[in-house]
Design an enzyme around this catalytic site. Structure first.
Site, PDB file in Angstrom:
ATOM      1  CD  GLU A  85      -2.862   1.091   2.445  1.00 35.21           C
ATOM      2  OE1 GLU A  85      -3.183  -0.018   2.917  1.00 35.21           O
ATOM      3  OE2 GLU A  85      -3.298   2.164   2.886  1.00 35.21           O
ATOM      4  CE  LYS A 279      -6.027  -1.376   5.695  1.00 36.18           C
ATOM      5  NZ  LYS A 279      -5.169  -0.531   4.873  1.00 36.18           N
ATOM      6  CG  ASP A 295       1.547 -16.669  11.375  1.00 28.51           C
ATOM      7  OD1 ASP A 295       0.755 -15.987  10.696  1.00 28.51           O
ATOM      8  OD2 ASP A 295       1.296 -17.828  11.761  1.00 28.51           O
ATOM      9  CG  HIS A 392      -4.172   7.734   0.806  1.00 27.85           C
ATOM     10  ND1 HIS A 392      -4.610   6.525   0.373  1.00 27.85           N
ATOM     11  CD2 HIS A 392      -3.738   7.546   2.069  1.00 27.85           C
ATOM     12  CE1 HIS A 392      -4.451   5.645   1.322  1.00 27.85           C
ATOM     13  NE2 HIS A 392      -3.933   6.230   2.363  1.00 27.85           N
TER      14      HIS A 392
HETATM   15  C1  MEV Z   1      -5.615   3.267   5.276  1.00 23.75           C
HETATM   16  O1  MEV Z   1      -4.893   2.137   4.889  1.00 23.75           O
HETATM   17  C2  MEV Z   1      -5.602   3.422   6.768  1.00 23.75           C
HETATM   18  C3  MEV Z   1      -6.456   4.540   7.324  1.00 23.75           C
HETATM   19  O2  MEV Z   1      -7.799   4.399   6.881  1.00 23.75           O
HETATM   20  C4  MEV Z   1      -6.384   4.442   8.835  1.00 23.75           C
HETATM   21  C5  MEV Z   1      -7.327   5.355   9.575  1.00 23.75           C
HETATM   22  O3  MEV Z   1      -8.385   5.718   9.022  1.00 23.75           O
HETATM   23  O4  MEV Z   1      -7.014   5.667  10.729  1.00 23.75           O
HETATM   24  C6  MEV Z   1      -5.971   5.867   6.850  1.00 23.75           C
END
Ligand code: MEV
Length: 438
Positions: A85, A279, A295, A392
């Site tokens: 990513e 995430k 792992d 991004h």
């Molecule tokens: C993207 O991979 C991760 C985010 O969505 C985490 C977040 O929203 O805190 C930017």
């Protein structure tokens, strides 16, 4: 129509590819060429990778990036991250640089206990089972001594075995709930071997336990397996600074800290947000876990279970603004290894561990947790200020241009144009198509 195949694993690599191509590829030549273009020219290295798993046909690359300038407990690290990513490595590097001049990250390992269980069915007298366990416990440990000798020499081994009565949840269901210290090894093989030995001893001893009836003597072991839920293998990491040190403008600092804390508090109470919040943390965690040959599925499963330990899925990280001090921290379970597994086998894993100063498992827990917190800090910083898309999309632009096979001249023109225009996939495609028309 494709027909099922018997003995696929027995085919040579070339035969496997050709069977696949004949049955599944829409463009046989291109498909085979793509597969082969990822073979390593060093045949020994290729063979090494072929043998990691079964039915290998080629390699699947992930980029390995470096996030430098991580100050963790006063030691400076460059952290290797394997991830597909865009923005993740850049975000980690930015957060590392930000905290470098504010005291860095402070990390500590709280505990390193791992868990495994023998799940079994016993339909009989509960008190007799308890008495049986009491007299058999030492035998369980003793009969696993062959397996535990080396680990014990190094200071690890079996910590405890307890009998757990789960009959309120399922008829006849009991567990041997076992705890282990596996030092620098992730310990899956060690734990599973011990558990299987416990199961063997348990069944054998029950068969000759005179106080059991004939049916009670036949304990039915359902399975013996480690748990990837490791709430007692915990690491804590945090950053803190006076709020006025966040930015040069005191008003901006105060407003940032307040919005940041609110964003973290939202993730503490709102599962939809908590999952995405976590995430983001896992972006950092997984990338280092993969780069160090650990792992990531085990880590993912354990971390998310921990995030839901109070009955609600919640944020792993916490933030506060008290008495003019901004604090941001998290605690999470990480069962990692720096010996065994891929650590010596995979040349890049070996190199990455070397780059990290050949860490102990405890050191690696702190490094990995730091990468996670840094990632979370960077994401929340963008989200609560400019929004995530600005950074991004800038990073994503490179991917779009690669997809369009843009020349360096086109790239330069795109860069100039999108300095003042909003980046979107279609806007970039349109702009490049327009350039090409002209
Ligand atoms: C993207 O991979 C991760 C985010 O969505 C985490 C977040 O929203 O805190 C930017």
């Amino acid at each position: 129509m494709t027909i099922p195949i018997n003995g696929f694993s027995k085919l040579t690599k070339e035969e496997k590819i050709s069977w696949l191509a004949d049955n599944y590829f829409s463009d046989i030549e291109t498909g085979i060429a793509t597969i082969k273009s990822y073979w390593n020219t060093d045949s020994k290295l290729q063979q090494l990778h072929d043998e990691f798993i079964e039915n290998t046909i080629t390699n699947f690359y992930l980029p390995l990036g470096i996030a430098p300038n991580f100050l963790i407990n006063n030691r400076l690290y460059s952290i290797p991250m394997a991830i597909e990513e865009s923005s993740v490595v850049a975000a980690a590097s930015n957060a590392a640089k930000f905290w470098l001049s504010r005291g860095g990250f402070h990390a500590e390992v709280i505990s390193t206990t791992k868990i495994g269980q023998v799940h079994f069915i016993f339909k009989g007298d509960n008190d007799k089972l308890k008495a049986f366990f009491k007299v058999t416990k030492s035998k369980l440990i003793q009969e696993a001594s062959e397996l535990t000798r080396n680990m014990e020499k190094r200071g690890g081994g079996i910590l405890d075995i307890s009998l757990r009565d789960k009959t309120a949840d399922m008829e006849g269901y009991y567990q041997l709930h076992c705890s282990f210290e596996t030092l620098d090894a992730m310990g899956a093989n060690f734990i599973n071997s011990c558990l299987e030995q416990f199961a063997t001893t348990l069944k054998k001893e029950a068969l000759s336990y005179a106080n059991f009836s004939e049916s009670e003597q036949r304990i039915e072991v359902i399975m013996s397996i480690l748990s990837n839920y490791v709430p007692e293998c915990l690491v804590k990491v945090g950053v803190e600074c006076p709020v006025e040190s966040l930015f040069s403008d005191p008003k901006q600092s105060e407003a940032f800290a307040e919005r940041f804390v609110t964003a973290v508090n939202i993730a503490a109470i709102e599962p939809y947000r908590a999952v995405t919040h976590n995430k983001g943390i896992m972006n950092g965690i997984d990338a280092v876990v993969v780069a160090t040959g650990n792992d990531f599925r085990a880590v993912e499963a354990g971390v998310h279970a921990y995030a839901a330990r109070n009955g609600n899925y919640a944020s792993l990280s916490h933030a506060s603004l008290e008495n003019g001090v901004f604090k941001f921290w998290m605690e999470l379970p990480l069962a990692l290894g720096t010996v065994g597994g891929l650590t010596k086998l995979h040349p890049l894993v070996k190199l990455n561990l070397d780059m990290l100063g050949n860490p102990t498992a405890k050191d690696l827990m702190m490094i990995v947790a730091t990468a996670g917190l840094a990632q979370n800090f960077a994401a929340l910083r963008s989200l609560t200020t400019t929004g995530i898309q600005e950074g991004h999309m800038k990073m994503h632009l490179g991917n779009i241009l690669s997809e369009l096979k843009a020349t360096s001249q086109e790239r330069d023109l795109v860069e100039v144009h999108f300095k003042n225009n909003t980046i979107s996939h279609s806007a970039v495609v349109d702009f490049v198509n327009e350039l090409r028309k002209n």
